[in-house]
Enzyme design. Structure first.
Site, PDB file in Angstrom:
ATOM      1  N   SER A  14       0.594  -1.534   0.203  1.00  0.00           N
ATOM      2  CA  SER A  14      -0.632   0.114  -0.013  1.00  0.00           C
ATOM      3  C   SER A  14       0.681   0.510   0.275  1.00  0.00           C
ATOM      4  O   SER A  14       1.762   0.909   0.341  1.00  0.00           O
ATOM      5  CB  SER A  14      -1.092   0.205   1.135  1.00  0.00           C
ATOM      6  OG  SER A  14      -2.025   1.240   1.412  1.00  0.00           O
ATOM      7  N   THR A  61      -9.096  -1.785   2.495  1.00  0.00           N
ATOM      8  CA  THR A  61      -8.791  -1.758   0.962  1.00  0.00           C
ATOM      9  C   THR A  61      -8.965  -3.220   1.024  1.00  0.00           C
ATOM     10  O   THR A  61      -9.668  -3.421   1.879  1.00  0.00           O
ATOM     11  CB  THR A  61      -7.766  -1.200   0.743  1.00  0.00           C
ATOM     12  OG1 THR A  61      -7.200  -2.283  -0.838  1.00  0.00           O
ATOM     13  CG2 THR A  61      -6.227  -2.384   1.419  1.00  0.00           C
ATOM     14  N   LYS A  65     -13.673  -4.467   2.499  1.00  0.00           N
ATOM     15  CA  LYS A  65     -14.706  -2.982   2.359  1.00  0.00           C
ATOM     16  C   LYS A  65     -16.103  -2.717   2.629  1.00  0.00           C
ATOM     17  O   LYS A  65     -16.719  -1.898   3.158  1.00  0.00           O
ATOM     18  CB  LYS A  65     -15.025  -2.512   1.171  1.00  0.00           C
ATOM     19  CG  LYS A  65     -12.966  -1.819   0.863  1.00  0.00           C
ATOM     20  CD  LYS A  65     -12.937  -1.201  -0.644  1.00  0.00           C
ATOM     21  CE  LYS A  65     -12.112  -0.720  -1.390  1.00  0.00           C
ATOM     22  NZ  LYS A  65     -11.600   0.001  -2.444  1.00  0.00           N
ATOM     23  N   GLY A 127     -16.171  -4.784 -16.492  1.00  0.00           N
ATOM     24  CA  GLY A 127     -16.227  -4.950 -15.447  1.00  0.00           C
ATOM     25  C   GLY A 127     -17.924  -5.232 -13.966  1.00  0.00           C
ATOM     26  O   GLY A 127     -17.756  -3.746 -14.917  1.00  0.00           O
ATOM     27  N   GLY A 130     -16.990  -4.503  -7.379  1.00  0.00           N
ATOM     28  CA  GLY A 130     -16.574  -3.248  -5.920  1.00  0.00           C
ATOM     29  C   GLY A 130     -16.431  -1.886  -6.547  1.00  0.00           C
ATOM     30  O   GLY A 130     -17.034  -1.004  -6.545  1.00  0.00           O
ATOM     31  N   ASN A 151     -19.383  -7.381 -18.498  1.00  0.00           N
ATOM     32  CA  ASN A 151     -19.524  -7.929 -17.345  1.00  0.00           C
ATOM     33  C   ASN A 151     -19.552  -9.424 -17.938  1.00  0.00           C
ATOM     34  O   ASN A 151     -20.090 -10.261 -18.436  1.00  0.00           O
ATOM     35  CB  ASN A 151     -19.657  -7.844 -15.627  1.00  0.00           C
ATOM     36  CG  ASN A 151     -19.200  -8.284 -15.516  1.00  0.00           C
ATOM     37  OD1 ASN A 151     -18.022  -8.401 -14.631  1.00  0.00           O
ATOM     38  ND2 ASN A 151     -19.620  -9.666 -14.649  1.00  0.00           N
ATOM     39  N   SER A 155     -26.204 -10.979 -16.043  1.00  0.00           N
ATOM     40  CA  SER A 155     -26.658 -10.449 -14.403  1.00  0.00           C
ATOM     41  C   SER A 155     -26.438  -9.358 -13.541  1.00  0.00           C
ATOM     42  O   SER A 155     -26.800  -8.518 -13.155  1.00  0.00           O
ATOM     43  CB  SER A 155     -27.810 -11.814 -14.144  1.00  0.00           C
ATOM     44  OG  SER A 155     -26.120 -12.088 -13.086  1.00  0.00           O
ATOM     45  N   LYS A 156     -24.266  -9.562 -13.080  1.00  0.00           N
ATOM     46  CA  LYS A 156     -24.104  -8.522 -12.430  1.00  0.00           C
ATOM     47  C   LYS A 156     -24.257  -7.082 -12.943  1.00  0.00           C
ATOM     48  O   LYS A 156     -24.090  -6.236 -12.479  1.00  0.00           O
ATOM     49  CB  LYS A 156     -22.631  -9.627 -11.938  1.00  0.00           C
ATOM     50  CG  LYS A 156     -22.147  -8.574 -10.950  1.00  0.00           C
ATOM     51  CD  LYS A 156     -21.232  -9.577 -10.007  1.00  0.00           C
ATOM     52  CE  LYS A 156     -20.194  -8.861  -8.916  1.00  0.00           C
ATOM     53  NZ  LYS A 156     -19.140  -9.247  -8.651  1.00  0.00           N
TER      54      LYS A 156
END
Length: 278
Positions: A14, A61, A65, A127, A130, A151, A155-156
Site C-alpha cells: 500500500s 482496501t 470494504k 467489469g 466493487g 461483464n 446479470s451482475k
C-alpha cells in the site's frame, strides 16, 4: 497526536502511508499514518480498538470494504450508492461515518488531471465488481450520453446498471454485447474504463478492438511503473489517450484527507513523487 491507518490483506504494497505523509507535510498537519494487516473476521475488533484510542480515521482496501460498510454508524450517499466503504471518519460525538472516495478520485483524475470530457460522451465500463460500483454515482453526475457496463456475468452488470437507471442512460450486458458475431452492436466509445484487475496478471478482458477509435480515451484503474497491458492494447489499436489508475489512487486519498482534516492537498507533487519512485 491524531492517528490514521489503512487496513487490508495484502497491505505491504500500500502506498497510502507514503501519500498521506506527503499530504501532511505539504499542509503542515500533525498526524501519524500506518498500515495494518488484518485477517478475515478481525476488522471490527481492530477498528473498535483503534477508534477507542487516538484513531481518527481508517482507509480500507480489499477485502474489508464491506466490513467497513457494516461497521459504520452512518453512511454517506456515496457509500450507500457504492455499497462499500473505503474511508471511516470518527466525528466529534464519537460516531463513525462511512464514506467512499473511490469514485470521486477517478472522476477528478479524468476531468481535472487528464482533461477528458465525460458529459455527453459514450462511456464503456469493463467489469461490474466493487471497484465499478464505487464510481457510478459520480460518473452519472457528469451526465454522459450513454453508459454501458459489460461483464462476464451479464446479470451482475445488469443489476448494477439498474441501481443507477434513474440518473440517465445506463445499461449492463455480457461481453457478447460488443461482438457483432454474437449479435451485439460492436460500436465505438468515447471513454473506456477498465474496472477489472486483468492487468495485474498480464491479461486482457475479452473486448474487441472495434470499441476504440482514434478519438477514444482509455483508462485502466490498475497502475504500475510501466503502461498496463490494457493501456498497451488500447495504444496499439489507435486510442487517442490512455491513463493508468495512479491518479485515482492519489485522488481518493486526497478526498479522504480532506474529509478528515478539512484541507485539500495538492495532488500534483505527490503524483510526480510516486511516478519517480516506481
Amino acid at each position: 497526536m491524531d492517528t490514521y491507518m489503512v487496513v487490508g490483506n495484502p497491505i505491504a504494497q500500500s502506498k497510502s502511508p507514503l501519500i498521506h505523509t506527503m499530504f501532511a507535510a505539504q499542509t503542515e498537519q500533525q498526524l501519524e499514518y500506518s498500515r495494518q494487516l488484518l485477517e478475515p473476521g478481525e476488522f471490527d475488533a481492530a477498528a473498535k480498538t483503534f477508534f477507542a484510542g487516538q484513531g481518527k480515521g481508517i482507509n480500507i482496501t480489499m477485502p474489508f470494504k464491506q466490513d467497513a460498510y457494516n461497521f459504520a454508524d452512518e453512511l454517506s450517499p456515496r457509500a450507500l450508492s457504492a455499497g462499500a466503504v473505503n474511508t471511516l471518519i470518527k466525528r466529534e460525538d464519537g460516531s463513525i461515518l462511512g464514506e467512499n472516495t473511490d469514485g470521486v478520485g477517478l472522476i477528478n483524475d479524468i476531468t481535472d488531471n487528464l482533461n477528458w470530457t465525460l458529459s455527453g460522451r459514450k462511456v464503456l465500463i469493463v467489469g461490474a465488481g466493487g471497484a465499478v460500483g464505487g464510481i457510478l454515482l459520480p460518473l452519472m453526475e457528469q451526465n454522459p450520453a450513454e453508459v454501458l457496463i459489460v461483464n462476464r456475468t451479464a446479470s451482475k452488470a445488469e443489476e448494477l446498471a439498474a441501481r443507477f437507471a434513474s440518473m440517465g442512460n445506463i445499461r449492463g450486458a455480457g461481453y457478447g454485447e460488443l461482438s457483432a458475431a454474437e449479435g451485439g452492436s460492436c460500436s465505438a466509445f468515447d471513454v473506456i474504463i477498465n474496472g477489472t484487475s486483468t492487468s495485474l496478471t498480464g491479461d486482457l478482458p475479452p473486448i474487441p478492438p472495434a470499441v476504440i477509435t482514434n478519438t477514444s480515451c482509455v483508462y485502466d484503474m490498475v497502475y504500475g511503473a510501466e503502461p498496463t497491458p490494457f493501456m498497451v492494447w488500447a495504444q496499439n489499436h489507435g486510442a487517442a489517450a490512455t491513463a493508468d489508475g495512479l491518479g485515482m489512487l492519489v485522488g481518493q486519498a486526497a478526498e479522504s484527507f480532506y474529509l478528515w482534516r478539512g484541507i485539500r492537498p495538492d495532488i500534483a507533487p505527490v503524483m510526480a513523487a510516486l511516478r519517480q519512485s516506481q
